[in-house]
Write an enzyme that holds these catalytic residues in place. Structure first.
Site, PDB file in Angstrom:
ATOM      1  N   CYS A   1     -70.033 -82.699  94.545  1.00 24.91           N
ATOM      2  CA  CYS A   1     -69.476 -81.664  93.664  1.00 24.91           C
ATOM      3  C   CYS A   1     -70.185 -80.734  92.674  1.00 24.91           C
ATOM      4  O   CYS A   1     -70.541 -81.554  91.983  1.00 24.91           O
ATOM      5  CB  CYS A   1     -68.310 -81.842  93.591  1.00 24.91           C
ATOM      6  SG  CYS A   1     -66.972 -80.378  93.191  1.00 24.91           S
TER       7      CYS A   1
ATOM      8  N   CYS B   1     -48.619 -78.709  97.185  1.00 25.64           N
ATOM      9  CA  CYS B   1     -48.562 -79.930  96.338  1.00 25.64           C
ATOM     10  C   CYS B   1     -49.600 -79.991  95.058  1.00 25.64           C
ATOM     11  O   CYS B   1     -50.676 -79.432  95.104  1.00 25.64           O
ATOM     12  CB  CYS B   1     -49.271 -81.048  96.830  1.00 25.64           C
ATOM     13  SG  CYS B   1     -49.242 -83.105  96.543  1.00 25.64           S
TER      14      CYS B   1
ATOM     15  N   CYS C   1     -65.670 -82.179  86.895  1.00 25.86           N
ATOM     16  CA  CYS C   1     -64.801 -82.786  86.223  1.00 25.86           C
ATOM     17  C   CYS C   1     -64.296 -83.707  84.955  1.00 25.86           C
ATOM     18  O   CYS C   1     -65.918 -84.555  85.993  1.00 25.86           O
ATOM     19  CB  CYS C   1     -63.852 -82.244  86.918  1.00 25.86           C
ATOM     20  SG  CYS C   1     -63.118 -81.193  88.108  1.00 25.86           S
TER      21      CYS C   1
ATOM     22  N   CYS D   1     -51.864 -82.416 105.317  1.00 23.36           N
ATOM     23  CA  CYS D   1     -52.186 -81.652 103.500  1.00 23.36           C
ATOM     24  C   CYS D   1     -53.974 -81.371 104.232  1.00 23.36           C
ATOM     25  O   CYS D   1     -54.650 -82.755 104.168  1.00 23.36           O
ATOM     26  CB  CYS D   1     -51.386 -82.644 102.943  1.00 23.36           C
ATOM     27  SG  CYS D   1     -51.768 -82.431 100.708  1.00 23.36           S
TER      28      CYS D   1
ATOM     29  N   CYS E   1     -63.663 -87.338  87.438  1.00 27.71           N
ATOM     30  CA  CYS E   1     -64.055 -87.228  88.711  1.00 27.71           C
ATOM     31  C   CYS E   1     -66.313 -88.136  89.252  1.00 27.71           C
ATOM     32  O   CYS E   1     -66.617 -87.126  88.650  1.00 27.71           O
ATOM     33  CB  CYS E   1     -63.531 -85.590  89.341  1.00 27.71           C
ATOM     34  SG  CYS E   1     -63.983 -86.303  90.955  1.00 27.71           S
TER      35      CYS E   1
ATOM     36  N   CYS F   1     -53.548 -86.702 103.938  1.00 26.66           N
ATOM     37  CA  CYS F   1     -53.899 -85.254 103.011  1.00 26.66           C
ATOM     38  C   CYS F   1     -55.581 -85.976 103.672  1.00 26.66           C
ATOM     39  O   CYS F   1     -55.957 -87.180 103.976  1.00 26.66           O
ATOM     40  CB  CYS F   1     -53.852 -86.295 101.491  1.00 26.66           C
ATOM     41  SG  CYS F   1     -51.890 -86.226 102.108  1.00 26.66           S
TER      42      CYS F   1
ATOM     43  N   ARG G   1     -44.572 -87.866  93.300  1.00 24.76           N
ATOM     44  CA  ARG G   1     -45.386 -89.289  94.148  1.00 24.76           C
ATOM     45  C   ARG G   1     -46.469 -90.087  93.326  1.00 24.76           C
ATOM     46  O   ARG G   1     -47.034 -89.280  92.070  1.00 24.76           O
ATOM     47  CB  ARG G   1     -46.788 -88.869  95.058  1.00 24.76           C
ATOM     48  CG  ARG G   1     -47.588 -89.649  95.813  1.00 24.76           C
ATOM     49  CD  ARG G   1     -48.273 -88.911  96.728  1.00 24.76           C
ATOM     50  NE  ARG G   1     -48.135 -88.342  97.315  1.00 24.76           N
ATOM     51  CZ  ARG G   1     -48.448 -87.143  97.314  1.00 24.76           C
ATOM     52  NH1 ARG G   1     -49.461 -86.721  97.224  1.00 24.76           N
ATOM     53  NH2 ARG G   1     -47.984 -86.397  98.770  1.00 24.76           N
TER      54      ARG G   1
END
Length: 282
Positions: A18, A153, A22, A93, A25, A62, A229
């Site tokens: 990616c 979400c 972040c 999701c 991550c 998901c 969650r």
């Protein structure tokens, strides 16, 4: 329903590589972690994983892709995956990054029930974690999801070095979305070697476990109808803290994160914990 916990299973359909930065991550290409970039899974593999998740008791499946946002050509195979998972009778999701105009509508037409796009933290702490996209970019994607009629979400991560006031700021942002998200994942930072936050925090936990539970409780109070969650970092907290989190209002978990088609110890452990606490999948 009281004493029931909604079970969701997450599959990474496209891992690593990616372009974002972040700080938490391991999938960012610029961070030196043990995660290698992998191509998009094929639809058959995703369907098999979804079937295994359903057989193990999950009700929502998901699919996550490590993209800044999907190009239109990326979206085609994902739409096929959504249709395949939906045909098994599971809720669907996706979390694919930022969406452009029209993409949310295409996902909705394929049968997508939920789109995950987290705010991560309070606006005033955000620049400490991410510089490659703005807070407003996240809010814009959430607007597109809502506008297309897909459930939202959206949650965040605690334990990144933020203050209690900043944790409250995250929950306030979520609760003041109109309407607030139907699903609110609260993640406890897992410090992965090679990520900037792991370097900055040096493996030290910045969050008392009861502060994590307090965050769950405030999310429940401010978003009374949401599924709150327990997500990343849940197992590292141990059974006692998880039990407290359920008492504080958590009613959903990510379940069988390392999903295998054969016996999954994560699933067995989770079932044992739910049984111990008198909770049932619902």
């Amino acid at each position: 329903t009281p004493n029931t916990v909604q079970l969701s299973t997450l599959l990474s359909i496209k891992t690593g590589g990616c372009p974002e930065d972040c700080g938490y991550c391991p999938q960012a290409a610029r961070h030196h972690t043990a995660v290698d970039a992998e191509p998009l899974l094929d639809v058959g593999a995703v369907r098999a994983a979804a079937q295994a998740a359903k057989d193990a008791g999950a009700s929502r499946f998901c699919m996550g892709a490590a993209w800044r946002g999907p190009k239109d050509r990326d979206l085609e195979p994902v739409l096929e995956m959504v249709r395949a998972v939906k045909s098994l009778g599971l809720e669907t999701c996706c979390t694919l990054g930022m969406l452009k105009d029209g993409q949310a509508e295409r996902l909705r037409e394929a049968g997508l029930d939920y789109y995950n796009h987290n705010l991560d933290t309070a606006p005033e702490f955000y620049a400490e974690v991410i510089t490659t996209r703005q807070y407003q970019d996240r809010l814009d994607t959430l607007d597109r999801v809502r506008g297309a009629g897909i459930h939202v979400c959206c949650g965040g991560i605690v334990g990144m070095g933020e203050t209690r006031r900043q944790r409250a700021g995250l929950v306030a942002q979520l609760a003041n979305l109109d309407p607030y998200p139907e699903s609110v994942p609260i993640n406890h930072l897992v410090q992965v070697e090679g990520t900037p936050l792991a370097t900055r925090l040096g493996g030290r936990s910045t969050l008392d476990p009861l502060e994590f539970v307090r965050t769950i409780a405030v999310a429940r109070i401010t978003m009374p109808k949401a599924m709150v969650r327990l997500s990343a970092g849940r197992r590292e907290l141990g059974e006692a803290v998880q039990a407290l989190a359920f008492c504080a209002g958590a009613n959903s978990i990510f379940y069988g994160d390392r999903l295998l088609t054969t016996g999954n110890p994560d699933v067995a452990d989770d079932r044992a914990l739910l049984d111990k606490l008198g909770l049932s999948p619902g």
